[in-house]
Design a protein around this motif. Structure first.
Motif, short mmCIF file in Angstrom:
data_model
loop_
_atom_site.label_atom_id
_atom_site.label_comp_id
_atom_site.label_asym_id
_atom_site.label_seq_id
_atom_site.Cartn_x
_atom_site.Cartn_y
_atom_site.Cartn_z
N VAL A 27 0.84 -1.20 0.00
CA VAL A 27 0.00 0.00 0.00
C VAL A 27 0.87 1.25 0.00
CG1 VAL A 27 -1.68 1.32 1.34
CG2 VAL A 27 -1.95 -1.14 1.09
N ALA A 28 1.97 1.23 0.76
CA ALA A 28 2.86 2.40 0.81
C ALA A 28 3.43 2.70 -0.57
CB ALA A 28 3.99 2.14 1.80
N LEU A 31 0.73 4.22 -2.66
CA LEU A 31 0.47 5.61 -2.27
C LEU A 31 1.53 6.55 -2.85
CD1 LEU A 31 -0.56 5.14 1.48
CD2 LEU A 31 -2.06 5.77 -0.43
N ASN A 32 2.79 6.13 -2.81
CA ASN A 32 3.84 6.97 -3.38
C ASN A 32 3.62 7.20 -4.87
OD1 ASN A 32 5.23 7.37 -0.99
ND2 ASN A 32 6.73 5.76 -1.36
N ARG A 33 3.24 6.14 -5.57
CA ARG A 33 3.03 6.29 -7.02
C ARG A 33 1.77 7.10 -7.32
NH1 ARG A 33 4.56 0.92 -6.48
NH2 ARG A 33 2.38 0.22 -6.59
N ALA A 54 10.06 21.95 8.43
CA ALA A 54 8.88 21.52 7.69
C ALA A 54 8.37 20.20 8.23
CB ALA A 54 9.20 21.39 6.19
N ALA A 55 7.11 19.90 7.94
CA ALA A 55 6.52 18.65 8.43
C ALA A 55 5.63 18.05 7.35
CB ALA A 55 5.70 18.89 9.69
N ASP A 56 5.69 16.73 7.24
CA ASP A 56 4.74 15.95 6.45
C ASP A 56 3.91 15.17 7.45
OD1 ASP A 56 3.28 14.35 4.76
OD2 ASP A 56 4.99 13.70 3.55
N ILE A 57 2.63 15.50 7.52
CA ILE A 57 1.75 14.92 8.54
C ILE A 57 0.91 13.84 7.89
CG2 ILE A 57 0.00 15.44 10.28
CD1 ILE A 57 0.97 18.48 9.78
N GLY A 58 1.09 12.59 8.34
CA GLY A 58 0.49 11.45 7.70
C GLY A 58 1.24 11.11 6.43
N PHE A 59 2.56 10.88 6.55
CA PHE A 59 3.42 10.77 5.37
C PHE A 59 3.28 9.47 4.61
CE2 PHE A 59 6.17 9.59 9.02
CZ PHE A 59 6.54 8.30 8.66
N GLY A 60 2.64 8.46 5.18
CA GLY A 60 2.37 7.22 4.45
C GLY A 60 3.62 6.58 3.90
N GLY A 61 3.70 6.45 2.57
CA GLY A 61 4.85 5.80 1.94
C GLY A 61 6.13 6.59 1.98
N GLY A 62 6.09 7.87 2.31
CA GLY A 62 7.30 8.65 2.53
C GLY A 62 7.76 9.50 1.37
N ALA A 63 7.02 9.55 0.26
CA ALA A 63 7.46 10.36 -0.88
C ALA A 63 7.61 11.83 -0.52
CB ALA A 63 6.47 10.21 -2.04
N GLY A 64 6.73 12.34 0.33
CA GLY A 64 6.82 13.74 0.72
C GLY A 64 8.02 14.03 1.60
N ILE A 83 0.48 8.02 12.18
CA ILE A 83 -0.21 7.22 13.19
C ILE A 83 0.09 5.74 13.01
CG2 ILE A 83 -2.07 8.88 13.50
CD1 ILE A 83 -3.83 7.12 11.74
N SER A 84 0.65 5.36 11.86
CA SER A 84 0.93 3.95 11.58
C SER A 84 2.34 3.60 12.04
CB SER A 84 0.78 3.66 10.09
OG SER A 84 1.31 2.38 9.78
N ASP A 85 2.45 2.72 13.03
CA ASP A 85 3.77 2.28 13.49
C ASP A 85 4.54 1.58 12.38
OD1 ASP A 85 3.40 3.26 16.09
OD2 ASP A 85 2.40 1.42 16.73
N ASP A 86 3.83 0.85 11.51
CA ASP A 86 4.51 0.15 10.42
C ASP A 86 5.12 1.13 9.43
OD1 ASP A 86 3.78 -2.19 11.60
OD2 ASP A 86 2.29 -2.76 10.10
N MET A 87 4.43 2.25 9.14
CA MET A 87 4.99 3.25 8.24
C MET A 87 6.15 3.99 8.89
SD MET A 87 3.50 2.89 5.33
CE MET A 87 3.63 1.13 5.79
#
Length: 213
Positions: A27-28, A31-33, A54-64, A83-87
């Motif tokens: 999923v990560a 999301l990046n793609r 700067a901050a990326d809030i809810g960065f998910g896959g990390g592209a930001g 909020i996701s420990d896995d991310m």
């Protein structure tokens, strides 16, 4: 009893809101793609200053995170909030060098309770996250609290009318008119502009909120 389709779509919506487990990495990457252009547009709209915070809030896959680290340069700091420990674990592996140099800091948190001091951010982005927030007023309050005077936050969202046609959005998304998001940010004292564009087949909006100063 929920049908198999309903269970699958509910699980998909849950993964998009908080990627986790065996499917989290898949999923990560998706999301990046899928969000790449929306994230880049948000970074540009936030006007990230070199040497800033700067901050990326809810960065998910990390592209930001990568775009923000490049934008602030060697003298700046980027905070990744998830909020996701896995991310968070995934980002710790992917950005080890930036973490070691202290250019990047990762923290567990959410849009409604940001782990920052008042007036501590020069820029913030959050893309495709507000669908999973119940208390939108708290988002406006937190952004207004943590931005420095004159600085900007950019919120990226898919067009709600277009997103209602997607099969998973009835199973965990809270879709709001863009005007409602704008109203909340303005009520928090932020000056708001909206940029609309179409990425592929999905119309998207970048909502930029600037603190006075």
């Amino acid at each position: 009893m929920a049908s198999l389709r309903q269970r699958l779509l509910t699980n998909l919506a849950g993964q998009l809101g908080r990627p986790h487990g065996a499917l989290g990495g898949v999923v990560a990457g998706a999301l990046n793609r899928g969000n790449g252009q929306a994230i880049a547009t948000a970074v540009a709209a936030a006007q990230v200053p070199a040497g800033g915070v700067a901050a990326d809030i809810g960065f998910g896959g990390g592209a930001g995170l990568r775009l923000l680290v490049d934008a602030v340069g060697t003298g700046g700091t980027v905070h990744g909030v998830e909020i996701s420990d896995d991310m968070l674990d995934r980002a710790r592996r992917a950005f080890r060098h930036d973490l070691d140099s202290d250019r990047l800091r990762l923290t567990r948190g959410s849009l409604t309770a940001l782990p920052f001091d008042d007036a501590s951010l020069d820029a913030a982005i959050t893309v495709n996250t507000v669908y999973f927030i119940d208390d939108l007023d708290a988002v406006g309050t937190e952004l207004a609290r943590t931005l420095r005077p004159g600085r900007r936050a950019a919120i990226g969202v898919g067009d709600p009318d277009a997103m209602r046609a997607l099969p998973m959005t009835p199973y965990g998304f809270r879709l709001r008119p863009v005007a409602d998001i704008v109203a909340v940010l303005e009520a928090a004292g932020l000056a708001v502009t909206v940029e609309s564009r179409t990425d592929g087949r999905m119309p998207r909006h970048t909502i930029t909120a600037q603190r006075a100063g």
